[in-house]
Design a protein around this motif. Structure first.
Motif, short mmCIF file in Angstrom:
data_model
loop_
_atom_site.label_atom_id
_atom_site.label_comp_id
_atom_site.label_asym_id
_atom_site.label_seq_id
_atom_site.Cartn_x
_atom_site.Cartn_y
_atom_site.Cartn_z
N VAL A 167 11.88 4.15 54.15
CA VAL A 167 11.33 4.38 55.49
C VAL A 167 9.98 5.07 55.36
O VAL A 167 9.89 6.18 54.82
CB VAL A 167 12.28 5.23 56.36
N LEU A 168 8.95 4.42 55.84
CA LEU A 168 7.60 4.95 55.78
C LEU A 168 7.25 5.58 57.12
O LEU A 168 7.31 4.92 58.16
CB LEU A 168 6.60 3.84 55.46
N ASP A 169 6.91 6.86 57.12
CA ASP A 169 6.43 7.55 58.32
C ASP A 169 4.93 7.75 58.20
O ASP A 169 4.45 8.40 57.25
CB ASP A 169 7.11 8.91 58.48
N LEU A 170 4.17 7.20 59.15
CA LEU A 170 2.74 7.47 59.25
C LEU A 170 2.59 8.45 60.41
O LEU A 170 2.59 8.07 61.58
CB LEU A 170 1.97 6.18 59.51
N ILE A 171 2.48 9.73 60.07
CA ILE A 171 2.64 10.82 61.05
C ILE A 171 1.28 11.26 61.58
O ILE A 171 0.37 11.61 60.82
CB ILE A 171 3.36 12.00 60.40
N VAL A 172 1.15 11.28 62.90
CA VAL A 172 -0.06 11.77 63.56
C VAL A 172 0.35 12.87 64.52
O VAL A 172 1.15 12.64 65.44
CB VAL A 172 -0.78 10.64 64.33
N TYR A 204 -4.44 5.83 68.54
CA TYR A 204 -3.37 6.73 68.04
C TYR A 204 -3.86 8.15 67.86
O TYR A 204 -3.21 8.96 67.20
CB TYR A 204 -2.84 6.21 66.69
N THR A 205 -5.00 8.50 68.46
CA THR A 205 -5.60 9.81 68.21
C THR A 205 -5.16 10.88 69.19
O THR A 205 -5.53 12.04 69.03
CB THR A 205 -7.13 9.70 68.25
N GLY A 206 -4.37 10.52 70.20
CA GLY A 206 -4.00 11.48 71.23
C GLY A 206 -3.46 12.81 70.72
O GLY A 206 -3.97 13.88 71.09
N PRO A 207 -2.45 12.80 69.84
CA PRO A 207 -1.86 14.07 69.41
C PRO A 207 -2.79 14.96 68.59
O PRO A 207 -2.54 16.16 68.47
CB PRO A 207 -0.67 13.62 68.54
N GLN A 208 -3.85 14.39 68.01
CA GLN A 208 -4.69 15.20 67.14
C GLN A 208 -6.04 15.55 67.78
O GLN A 208 -6.81 16.31 67.19
CB GLN A 208 -4.97 14.46 65.83
N THR A 209 -6.29 15.05 68.99
CA THR A 209 -7.61 15.25 69.58
C THR A 209 -7.93 16.73 69.78
O THR A 209 -9.02 17.19 69.44
CB THR A 209 -7.71 14.52 70.93
N ALA A 210 -6.98 17.50 70.32
CA ALA A 210 -7.22 18.92 70.56
C ALA A 210 -7.47 19.65 69.24
O ALA A 210 -8.35 20.52 69.16
CB ALA A 210 -6.03 19.54 71.29
N MET A 211 -6.72 19.29 68.19
CA MET A 211 -6.90 19.93 66.89
C MET A 211 -8.26 19.60 66.29
O MET A 211 -8.87 20.41 65.60
CB MET A 211 -5.78 19.51 65.94
N MET A 212 -8.76 18.38 66.57
CA MET A 212 -10.05 17.98 66.04
C MET A 212 -11.20 18.66 66.79
O MET A 212 -12.18 19.10 66.19
CB MET A 212 -10.21 16.46 66.15
N TYR A 213 -11.08 18.75 68.12
CA TYR A 213 -12.16 19.32 68.91
C TYR A 213 -12.18 20.85 68.87
O TYR A 213 -13.21 21.46 69.17
CB TYR A 213 -12.05 18.86 70.36
N GLY A 214 -11.05 21.46 68.51
CA GLY A 214 -11.00 22.93 68.46
C GLY A 214 -12.09 23.54 67.60
O GLY A 214 -12.87 24.38 68.06
N PRO A 215 -12.18 23.14 66.30
CA PRO A 215 -13.24 23.70 65.45
C PRO A 215 -14.64 23.41 65.97
O PRO A 215 -15.55 24.25 65.82
CB PRO A 215 -13.01 23.00 64.10
N ALA A 216 -14.84 22.25 66.60
CA ALA A 216 -16.16 21.91 67.11
C ALA A 216 -16.57 22.84 68.25
O ALA A 216 -17.76 23.10 68.45
CB ALA A 216 -16.18 20.46 67.59
N CYS A 217 -15.59 23.34 69.00
CA CYS A 217 -15.89 24.26 70.09
C CYS A 217 -16.04 25.70 69.60
O CYS A 217 -16.84 26.47 70.12
CB CYS A 217 -14.78 24.20 71.15
N VAL A 218 -15.25 26.05 68.59
CA VAL A 218 -15.27 27.42 68.09
C VAL A 218 -16.55 27.70 67.30
O VAL A 218 -17.12 28.80 67.39
CB VAL A 218 -14.03 27.68 67.21
N ALA A 219 -17.03 26.73 66.53
CA ALA A 219 -18.19 26.95 65.65
C ALA A 219 -19.44 27.41 66.41
O ALA A 219 -20.07 28.40 66.01
CB ALA A 219 -18.47 25.69 64.85
N PRO A 220 -19.85 26.77 67.52
CA PRO A 220 -21.04 27.26 68.23
C PRO A 220 -20.86 28.67 68.78
O PRO A 220 -21.80 29.47 68.77
CB PRO A 220 -21.20 26.24 69.37
#
Length: 209
Positions: A155-160, A50-66
């Motif tokens: 109604v429970l929304d688990l939003i990714v 279920y990580t597809g929608p957040q992958t770019a947001m997660m990797y962004g800081p990892a690329c910007v920091a170096p």
């Protein structure tokens, strides 16, 4: 044991749960780096990611920091400042990578008995028994709210990544634990799976005898 009970008595539940989550996320980072099997998935069980929608947001800081570290080392001539910036960048990137690794190594699980384990890393974990599933369908929505959002009608929304792709109707209200420890009940669960059709098809198959 007495010391542990003392800690539980002094440290609020939300703080304890956040600390446990940080420890589990660190362990998940090691599991991810070593390419270990997903957590809590037995042989023959489906493990939808279920990580597809957040992958770019997660990797962004990892690329910007170096890039930031290298740029500052060129612009600022003081080694002490370089070391401070490097420590801050590592401190900022590692928790983000650990959270992503936690989600990758703790996928949803469609079990052999027809039950469904819905997860978001170590922050959210709910097992829906097979007999509690009234219906399930692919249903792409873009709700607003936090990771775990519960409406007044149950109604429970688990939003990714600002989306959900599966709607699960229940035969009865099901209790769940929020990330900070409070309890609530849901009658309908909407969550995200990267491949919702495969998950829905697996849930619709009758459980083996």
């Amino acid at each position: 044991m007495r010391a542990l009970r003392g800690v539980r008595g002094r440290v609020p539940l939300p703080v304890r749960r956040l600390l446990v989550h940080e420890l589990r996320a660190g362990a998940s980072l090691g599991r991810w780096a070593l390419r270990r099997p997903p957590h809590g998935v037995a042989g023959g069980e489906l493990a939808p990611g279920y990580t597809g929608p957040q992958t770019a947001m997660m990797y962004g800081p990892a690329c910007v920091a170096p890039v930031e570290t290298v740029a500052l080392s060129v612009l600022i001539p003081w080694p002490a400042v370089h070391r401070v910036v490097l420590v801050l960048d590592v401190y900022g990137v590692l928790p983000v990578l650990a959270m992503h690794a936690d989600c990758v190594t703790r996928p949803h699980v469609v079990r052999r008995d027809g039950s469904l384990r819905i997860r978001y890393g170590a922050l959210f974990d709910l097992v829906v028994p097979a007999e509690a599933v009234a219906s399930v369908r692919v249903d792409r929505r873009y709700p607003q709210g936090r990771l775990v959002t519960l409406s007044g009608d149950g109604v429970l929304d688990l939003i990714v990544g600002s989306r959900t792709t599966v709607t699960l109707e229940l035969t009865r209200p099901l209790a769940f634990t929020r990330p900070l420890g409070s309890r609530a009940e849901a009658r309908t669960i909407r969550f995200h799976a990267d491949d919702p059709r495969t998950l829905v098809a697996a849930l619709r198959q009758p459980a083996p005898p």
